[in-house]
Motif scaffolding. Structure first.
Motif, PDB file in Angstrom:
ATOM      1  N   ARG A  35       0.845  -1.210   0.000  1.00 32.75           N
ATOM      2  CA  ARG A  35       0.000   0.000   0.000  1.00 32.75           C
ATOM      3  C   ARG A  35       0.871   1.248   0.000  1.00 32.75           C
ATOM      4  NH1 ARG A  35      -2.279   4.183  -0.294  1.00 32.75           N
ATOM      5  NH2 ARG A  35      -4.183   4.839   0.720  1.00 32.75           N
ATOM      6  N   ARG A  36       1.901   1.264   0.807  1.00 36.82           N
ATOM      7  CA  ARG A  36       2.809   2.405   0.836  1.00 36.82           C
ATOM      8  C   ARG A  36       3.570   2.536  -0.468  1.00 36.82           C
ATOM      9  NH1 ARG A  36       1.609   6.328   4.189  1.00 36.82           N
ATOM     10  NH2 ARG A  36       1.227   5.520   6.254  1.00 36.82           N
ATOM     11  N   TYR A  37       3.902   1.421  -1.057  1.00 36.77           N
ATOM     12  CA  TYR A  37       4.682   1.446  -2.294  1.00 36.77           C
ATOM     13  C   TYR A  37       3.850   1.983  -3.453  1.00 36.77           C
ATOM     14  CZ  TYR A  37       8.355   0.017  -5.514  1.00 36.77           C
ATOM     15  OH  TYR A  37       9.361   0.008  -6.439  1.00 36.77           O
ATOM     16  N   VAL A  38       2.634   1.463  -3.623  1.00 39.37           N
ATOM     17  CA  VAL A  38       1.833   1.847  -4.789  1.00 39.37           C
ATOM     18  C   VAL A  38       0.960   3.069  -4.533  1.00 39.37           C
ATOM     19  CG1 VAL A  38       1.845  -0.508  -5.687  1.00 39.37           C
ATOM     20  CG2 VAL A  38      -0.105   0.266  -4.375  1.00 39.37           C
ATOM     21  N   GLY A  39       0.634   3.346  -3.280  1.00 36.19           N
ATOM     22  CA  GLY A  39      -0.098   4.559  -2.966  1.00 36.19           C
ATOM     23  C   GLY A  39      -1.593   4.517  -3.196  1.00 36.19           C
ATOM     24  N   ASP A  40      -2.139   3.400  -3.571  1.00 38.19           N
ATOM     25  CA  ASP A  40      -3.567   3.297  -3.851  1.00 38.19           C
ATOM     26  C   ASP A  40      -4.098   2.007  -3.243  1.00 38.19           C
ATOM     27  OD1 ASP A  40      -5.682   2.022  -6.019  1.00 38.19           O
ATOM     28  OD2 ASP A  40      -5.968   4.183  -5.745  1.00 38.19           O
ATOM     29  N   ASP A  46      -4.772  -5.507  -5.499  1.00 37.18           N
ATOM     30  CA  ASP A  46      -4.464  -6.245  -6.728  1.00 37.18           C
ATOM     31  C   ASP A  46      -3.020  -6.749  -6.724  1.00 37.18           C
ATOM     32  OD1 ASP A  46      -7.032  -5.769  -7.622  1.00 37.18           O
ATOM     33  OD2 ASP A  46      -6.460  -4.145  -8.985  1.00 37.18           O
ATOM     34  N   VAL A  47      -2.093  -5.873  -6.332  1.00 32.54           N
ATOM     35  CA  VAL A  47      -0.684  -6.258  -6.293  1.00 32.54           C
ATOM     36  C   VAL A  47      -0.469  -7.355  -5.249  1.00 32.54           C
ATOM     37  CG1 VAL A  47       1.674  -5.453  -5.825  1.00 32.54           C
ATOM     38  CG2 VAL A  47       0.125  -4.036  -7.187  1.00 32.54           C
ATOM     39  N   LEU A  48      -1.153  -7.256  -4.111  1.00 32.21           N
ATOM     40  CA  LEU A  48      -1.061  -8.282  -3.070  1.00 32.21           C
ATOM     41  C   LEU A  48      -1.505  -9.640  -3.620  1.00 32.21           C
ATOM     42  CD1 LEU A  48      -0.563  -8.864   0.011  1.00 32.21           C
ATOM     43  CD2 LEU A  48      -3.018  -8.472   0.302  1.00 32.21           C
ATOM     44  N   GLN A  49      -2.616  -9.655  -4.329  1.00 31.20           N
ATOM     45  CA  GLN A  49      -3.104 -10.907  -4.912  1.00 31.20           C
ATOM     46  C   GLN A  49      -2.108 -11.460  -5.927  1.00 31.20           C
ATOM     47  OE1 GLN A  49      -7.000 -10.028  -6.460  1.00 31.20           O
ATOM     48  NE2 GLN A  49      -7.949 -10.064  -4.432  1.00 31.20           N
ATOM     49  N   SER A  74      10.422 -10.257  -1.394  1.00 29.32           N
ATOM     50  CA  SER A  74      11.112 -10.026  -2.665  1.00 29.32           C
ATOM     51  C   SER A  74      10.154 -10.231  -3.842  1.00 29.32           C
ATOM     52  CB  SER A  74      12.351 -10.912  -2.800  1.00 29.32           C
ATOM     53  OG  SER A  74      12.005 -12.264  -2.873  1.00 29.32           O
ATOM     54  N   ILE A  75       9.251 -11.185  -3.735  1.00 32.46           N
ATOM     55  CA  ILE A  75       8.236 -11.383  -4.773  1.00 32.46           C
ATOM     56  C   ILE A  75       7.316 -10.164  -4.822  1.00 32.46           C
ATOM     57  CG2 ILE A  75       6.182 -12.736  -5.407  1.00 32.46           C
ATOM     58  CD1 ILE A  75       7.681 -15.217  -4.346  1.00 32.46           C
ATOM     59  N   ALA A  76       6.869  -9.701  -3.656  1.00 34.25           N
ATOM     60  CA  ALA A  76       5.981  -8.535  -3.602  1.00 34.25           C
ATOM     61  C   ALA A  76       6.684  -7.299  -4.157  1.00 34.25           C
ATOM     62  CB  ALA A  76       5.524  -8.288  -2.171  1.00 34.25           C
ATOM     63  N   LEU A  77       7.946  -7.143  -3.843  1.00 30.89           N
ATOM     64  CA  LEU A  77       8.709  -6.006  -4.349  1.00 30.89           C
ATOM     65  C   LEU A  77       8.781  -6.049  -5.870  1.00 30.89           C
ATOM     66  CD1 LEU A  77      10.323  -3.501  -3.638  1.00 30.89           C
ATOM     67  CD2 LEU A  77      12.317  -4.964  -3.304  1.00 30.89           C
ATOM     68  N   ASN A  78       8.991  -7.223  -6.434  1.00 32.00           N
ATOM     69  CA  ASN A  78       8.992  -7.348  -7.895  1.00 32.00           C
ATOM     70  C   ASN A  78       7.631  -7.000  -8.483  1.00 32.00           C
ATOM     71  OD1 ASN A  78      11.681  -8.044  -8.183  1.00 32.00           O
ATOM     72  ND2 ASN A  78      11.267 -10.227  -7.931  1.00 32.00           N
ATOM     73  N   LYS A  79       6.562  -7.405  -7.815  1.00 36.63           N
ATOM     74  CA  LYS A  79       5.213  -7.077  -8.295  1.00 36.63           C
ATOM     75  C   LYS A  79       4.968  -5.569  -8.198  1.00 36.63           C
ATOM     76  CE  LYS A  79       4.255 -11.104  -9.512  1.00 36.63           C
ATOM     77  NZ  LYS A  79       4.255 -11.375 -10.950  1.00 36.63           N
ATOM     78  N   CYS A  80       5.491  -4.932  -7.152  1.00 37.68           N
ATOM     79  CA  CYS A  80       5.374  -3.472  -7.027  1.00 37.68           C
ATOM     80  C   CYS A  80       6.130  -2.779  -8.159  1.00 37.68           C
ATOM     81  CB  CYS A  80       5.917  -3.006  -5.680  1.00 37.68           C
ATOM     82  SG  CYS A  80       4.867  -3.413  -4.272  1.00 37.68           S
TER      83      CYS A  80
END
Length: 192
Positions: A35-40, A46-49, A74-80
């Motif tokens: 949430r902090r990374y994408v801001g929305d 969606d990114v979490l899923q 690291s997976i979440a960071l790549n998705k961000c």
């Protein structure tokens, strides 16, 4: 599979219930980071899923000797980062003040907000926009340190850089944020 195996090992072996337990245990922290990374909020869900779907697909390659939360992060960071690239493309297509700005998607509020609330909201919006616009190399270490309280060593391990590089990137990110926010305040600009 034996009952003495860790939940991570069971999940890596294809145990969906174990993976579901891991998701439940990590969801709140991972969502806050995204949430902090994408801001929305909606985009963060969606990114979490996407992160959990990718983790499940890659679970058989997970090394139980490595901390699960670091692997998942690291997976979440790549998705961000993927989300950021898609966002950049959308900006080009829609223009700087496109349809995905907070002003364009905001729902009107019938009651007038007090001046203090508006000022706080403007500051929060400016900060979130400035964070979103930081380059990925600066944004990730800053959020991992400031939001999650991770040590430089943990961040270095997660990002596969040195602790000194983490320190430098955090300092650069803070400097960049200060400059951008000072410019916005000086110009009286409300960020898109």
């Amino acid at each position: 599979m034996g009952a003495d195996q860790s939940i991570e090992v069971r999940a890596a072996g294809g145990d969906r219930a174990a993976f579901t337990e891991l998701m439940t245990a990590t969801k709140a922290d991972l969502y806050r980071f995204i949430r902090r990374y994408v801001g929305d909020e909606a985009e963060a869900h969606d990114v979490l899923q996407e992160a959990y779907a990718s983790a499940w697909l890659a679970m058989r390659r997970y090394d139980p000797a490595r901390p699960f939360d670091v692997w998942l992060r690291s997976i979440a960071l790549n998705k961000c980062r993927d989300w950021s690239r898609r966002r950049a493309v959308r900006r080009v297509v829609r223009g700087v003040m496109g349809l995905d700005t907070p002003e364009a998607t905001a729902v009107g509020d019938d009651a007038p907000a007090p001046e203090a609330r508006m000022d706080d909201q403007r500051k929060a919006t400016n900060l979130q926009s400035a964070l979103s616009d930081l380059p990925d190399a600066l944004k990730a270490p800053l959020l991992l340190a400031a939001l999650e309280g991770r040590s430089h060593a943990e961040i270095a391990s997660l990002l596969r850089i040195t602790p000194k590089a983490v320190e430098t990137r955090i300092a650069r990110a803070r400097k960049k944020l200060s400059e951008v926010l000072a410019q916005a305040q000086h110009k009286g600009v409300t960020w898109p």
